[in-house]
Design a protein around this motif. Sequence first.
Motif, PDB file in Angstrom:
ATOM      1  N   LEU A  58      80.860  35.645  49.414  1.00  0.00           N
ATOM      2  CA  LEU A  58      80.568  36.584  50.742  1.00  0.00           C
ATOM      3  C   LEU A  58      80.114  35.654  51.843  1.00  0.00           C
ATOM      4  CD1 LEU A  58      78.116  39.322  49.455  1.00  0.00           C
ATOM      5  CD2 LEU A  58      80.594  39.251  49.765  1.00  0.00           C
ATOM      6  N   SER A  59      80.679  35.713  52.945  1.00  0.00           N
ATOM      7  CA  SER A  59      80.291  35.077  54.173  1.00  0.00           C
ATOM      8  C   SER A  59      78.868  34.883  54.431  1.00  0.00           C
ATOM      9  CB  SER A  59      81.015  35.347  55.460  1.00  0.00           C
ATOM     10  OG  SER A  59      82.359  35.542  55.050  1.00  0.00           O
ATOM     11  N   LYS A  60      78.014  33.653  54.452  1.00  0.00           N
ATOM     12  CA  LYS A  60      76.729  33.517  54.683  1.00  0.00           C
ATOM     13  C   LYS A  60      76.454  34.147  56.343  1.00  0.00           C
ATOM     14  CE  LYS A  60      74.332  29.924  54.658  1.00  0.00           C
ATOM     15  NZ  LYS A  60      73.913  28.286  54.559  1.00  0.00           N
ATOM     16  N   ALA A  61      75.402  35.041  56.155  1.00  0.00           N
ATOM     17  CA  ALA A  61      74.746  35.641  57.632  1.00  0.00           C
ATOM     18  C   ALA A  61      75.478  36.918  57.916  1.00  0.00           C
ATOM     19  CB  ALA A  61      74.987  34.494  58.772  1.00  0.00           C
ATOM     20  N   SER A  62      76.204  37.460  56.751  1.00  0.00           N
ATOM     21  CA  SER A  62      76.808  38.775  56.984  1.00  0.00           C
ATOM     22  C   SER A  62      75.736  39.731  56.296  1.00  0.00           C
ATOM     23  CB  SER A  62      78.171  38.733  55.969  1.00  0.00           C
ATOM     24  OG  SER A  62      79.149  37.795  56.324  1.00  0.00           O
ATOM     25  N   ILE A  63      76.255  40.911  57.038  1.00  0.00           N
ATOM     26  CA  ILE A  63      75.362  42.298  56.769  1.00  0.00           C
ATOM     27  C   ILE A  63      76.230  43.043  55.603  1.00  0.00           C
ATOM     28  CG2 ILE A  63      74.195  44.051  57.579  1.00  0.00           C
ATOM     29  CD1 ILE A  63      72.851  41.582  58.675  1.00  0.00           C
ATOM     30  N   VAL A  64      75.385  43.483  54.532  1.00  0.00           N
ATOM     31  CA  VAL A  64      76.047  44.102  53.890  1.00  0.00           C
ATOM     32  C   VAL A  64      75.300  45.378  53.282  1.00  0.00           C
ATOM     33  CG1 VAL A  64      77.355  42.384  52.466  1.00  0.00           C
ATOM     34  CG2 VAL A  64      75.033  43.197  51.962  1.00  0.00           C
ATOM     35  N   ARG A  65      75.635  46.490  52.810  1.00  0.00           N
ATOM     36  CA  ARG A  65      74.937  47.788  52.454  1.00  0.00           C
ATOM     37  C   ARG A  65      74.765  47.619  51.159  1.00  0.00           C
ATOM     38  NH1 ARG A  65      71.651  50.981  55.134  1.00  0.00           N
ATOM     39  NH2 ARG A  65      71.915  53.028  54.503  1.00  0.00           N
ATOM     40  N   LEU A  66      73.431  48.010  50.435  1.00  0.00           N
ATOM     41  CA  LEU A  66      72.969  48.001  49.150  1.00  0.00           C
ATOM     42  C   LEU A  66      72.712  49.062  48.747  1.00  0.00           C
ATOM     43  CD1 LEU A  66      70.717  44.753  49.392  1.00  0.00           C
ATOM     44  CD2 LEU A  66      73.357  44.885  48.961  1.00  0.00           C
ATOM     45  N   GLU A  67      73.123  49.483  47.568  1.00  0.00           N
ATOM     46  CA  GLU A  67      72.661  50.642  46.742  1.00  0.00           C
ATOM     47  C   GLU A  67      72.108  50.086  45.535  1.00  0.00           C
ATOM     48  OE1 GLU A  67      76.382  53.052  46.353  1.00  0.00           O
ATOM     49  OE2 GLU A  67      76.074  53.859  48.426  1.00  0.00           O
ATOM     50  N   LEU A  68      70.691  50.080  45.255  1.00  0.00           N
ATOM     51  CA  LEU A  68      70.109  49.799  43.874  1.00  0.00           C
ATOM     52  C   LEU A  68      69.619  50.808  43.215  1.00  0.00           C
ATOM     53  CD1 LEU A  68      68.713  47.029  42.588  1.00  0.00           C
ATOM     54  CD2 LEU A  68      66.956  47.550  44.252  1.00  0.00           C
ATOM     55  N   PHE A  69      70.054  50.829  41.921  1.00  0.00           N
ATOM     56  CA  PHE A  69      69.723  51.981  41.086  1.00  0.00           C
ATOM     57  C   PHE A  69      68.659  51.419  39.994  1.00  0.00           C
ATOM     58  CE2 PHE A  69      74.123  52.481  42.363  1.00  0.00           C
ATOM     59  CZ  PHE A  69      74.132  53.806  42.556  1.00  0.00           C
ATOM     60  N   ILE A  70      67.284  51.573  40.353  1.00  0.00           N
ATOM     61  CA  ILE A  70      66.348  51.086  39.975  1.00  0.00           C
ATOM     62  C   ILE A  70      65.423  51.982  39.172  1.00  0.00           C
ATOM     63  CG2 ILE A  70      64.592  51.278  41.781  1.00  0.00           C
ATOM     64  CD1 ILE A  70      63.557  48.484  41.399  1.00  0.00           C
ATOM     65  N   THR A  71      65.831  53.434  39.393  1.00  0.00           N
ATOM     66  CA  THR A  71      65.236  54.649  38.690  1.00  0.00           C
ATOM     67  C   THR A  71      66.116  55.253  37.626  1.00  0.00           C
ATOM     68  OG1 THR A  71      65.486  55.699  40.664  1.00  0.00           O
ATOM     69  CG2 THR A  71      63.466  54.914  40.613  1.00  0.00           C
ATOM     70  N   SER A  72      65.758  56.345  37.450  1.00  0.00           N
ATOM     71  CA  SER A  72      66.601  56.880  36.462  1.00  0.00           C
ATOM     72  C   SER A  72      68.349  57.338  36.807  1.00  0.00           C
ATOM     73  CB  SER A  72      66.138  58.290  35.897  1.00  0.00           C
ATOM     74  OG  SER A  72      66.230  59.348  36.899  1.00  0.00           O
ATOM     75  N   LYS A  73      69.078  57.216  36.225  1.00  0.00           N
ATOM     76  CA  LYS A  73      70.379  57.737  36.636  1.00  0.00           C
ATOM     77  C   LYS A  73      70.624  58.921  37.363  1.00  0.00           C
ATOM     78  CE  LYS A  73      72.445  55.118  33.149  1.00  0.00           C
ATOM     79  NZ  LYS A  73      73.244  55.097  31.856  1.00  0.00           N
ATOM     80  N   LYS A  74      69.585  59.903  37.399  1.00  0.00           N
ATOM     81  CA  LYS A  74      69.935  61.310  37.945  1.00  0.00           C
ATOM     82  C   LYS A  74      69.299  61.278  39.539  1.00  0.00           C
ATOM     83  CE  LYS A  74      69.684  63.651  33.701  1.00  0.00           C
ATOM     84  NZ  LYS A  74      69.183  65.026  32.951  1.00  0.00           N
ATOM     85  N   THR A  75      68.352  59.932  39.816  1.00  0.00           N
ATOM     86  CA  THR A  75      67.929  60.048  41.168  1.00  0.00           C
ATOM     87  C   THR A  75      68.649  59.223  42.026  1.00  0.00           C
ATOM     88  OG1 THR A  75      66.594  58.172  40.442  1.00  0.00           O
ATOM     89  CG2 THR A  75      65.560  60.200  40.308  1.00  0.00           C
ATOM     90  N   ILE A 112      58.163  52.929  50.845  1.00  0.00           N
ATOM     91  CA  ILE A 112      58.423  53.621  49.520  1.00  0.00           C
ATOM     92  C   ILE A 112      59.011  52.869  48.670  1.00  0.00           C
ATOM     93  CG2 ILE A 112      59.053  55.741  48.280  1.00  0.00           C
ATOM     94  CD1 ILE A 112      58.120  57.382  50.920  1.00  0.00           C
ATOM     95  N   GLU A 113      60.533  52.561  49.249  1.00  0.00           N
ATOM     96  CA  GLU A 113      61.333  51.627  48.596  1.00  0.00           C
ATOM     97  C   GLU A 113      60.756  50.342  47.987  1.00  0.00           C
ATOM     98  OE1 GLU A 113      62.177  53.255  51.211  1.00  0.00           O
ATOM     99  OE2 GLU A 113      63.692  54.675  50.585  1.00  0.00           O
ATOM    100  N   GLN A 114      59.792  49.776  49.109  1.00  0.00           N
ATOM    101  CA  GLN A 114      59.177  48.372  48.878  1.00  0.00           C
ATOM    102  C   GLN A 114      58.266  48.590  47.723  1.00  0.00           C
ATOM    103  OE1 GLN A 114      57.737  47.103  52.375  1.00  0.00           O
ATOM    104  NE2 GLN A 114      58.676  45.099  51.964  1.00  0.00           N
ATOM    105  N   LYS A 115      57.294  49.629  47.782  1.00  0.00           N
ATOM    106  CA  LYS A 115      56.382  49.983  46.941  1.00  0.00           C
ATOM    107  C   LYS A 115      56.993  50.347  45.363  1.00  0.00           C
ATOM    108  CE  LYS A 115      52.434  52.914  46.089  1.00  0.00           C
ATOM    109  NZ  LYS A 115      51.758  54.019  46.568  1.00  0.00           N
ATOM    110  N   ILE A 116      58.055  50.675  45.278  1.00  0.00           N
ATOM    111  CA  ILE A 116      58.611  50.865  44.123  1.00  0.00           C
ATOM    112  C   ILE A 116      59.318  49.574  43.491  1.00  0.00           C
ATOM    113  CG2 ILE A 116      60.873  51.896  42.809  1.00  0.00           C
ATOM    114  CD1 ILE A 116      60.570  54.247  44.885  1.00  0.00           C
TER     115      ILE A 116
END
Length: 128
Positions: A58-75, A112-116
């Motif tokens: 990835l190019s440094k300083a690029s902006i990307v979109r993140l989808e982080l699956f940290i909780t159960s698969k149903k959420t 909320i996400e930070q707290k999780i």
Amino acid sequence: MAKEVRERRKYPRASLKYKINIICEGTVVSGRPKDYIFHAYTENLSEGGIRVILEKELSKASIVRLELFITSKKTAPIVSDGLVIWTKKVNPDGTKPDLFNTGIQFIGLGEIEQKIIRGVVQHCLQQE
């Protein structure tokens, strides 16, 4: 005499593997002019960001979109923008495929996400 190494990171990080989608638009991925989605796993995680190993640089300083699956698969995943801070090729020369250690900082992560994430990281660090 051993030199004392000071931790410069603002947030503690833990070696945690969570599924993550990294959505890149335009020319964020070197050599790819169109949109691209990585399906990967975190190598480590903190309130400030993630480290992942990717098959493209990835190019440094690029902006990307993140989808982080940290909780159960149903959420729903934790969704945030990310800023590519650094990237480093990690496979030995002459071997394929190329792999890149990549550090991505969260941008605009909600309270909320930070707290999780903080809770998950603290729990992991207490188990060590």
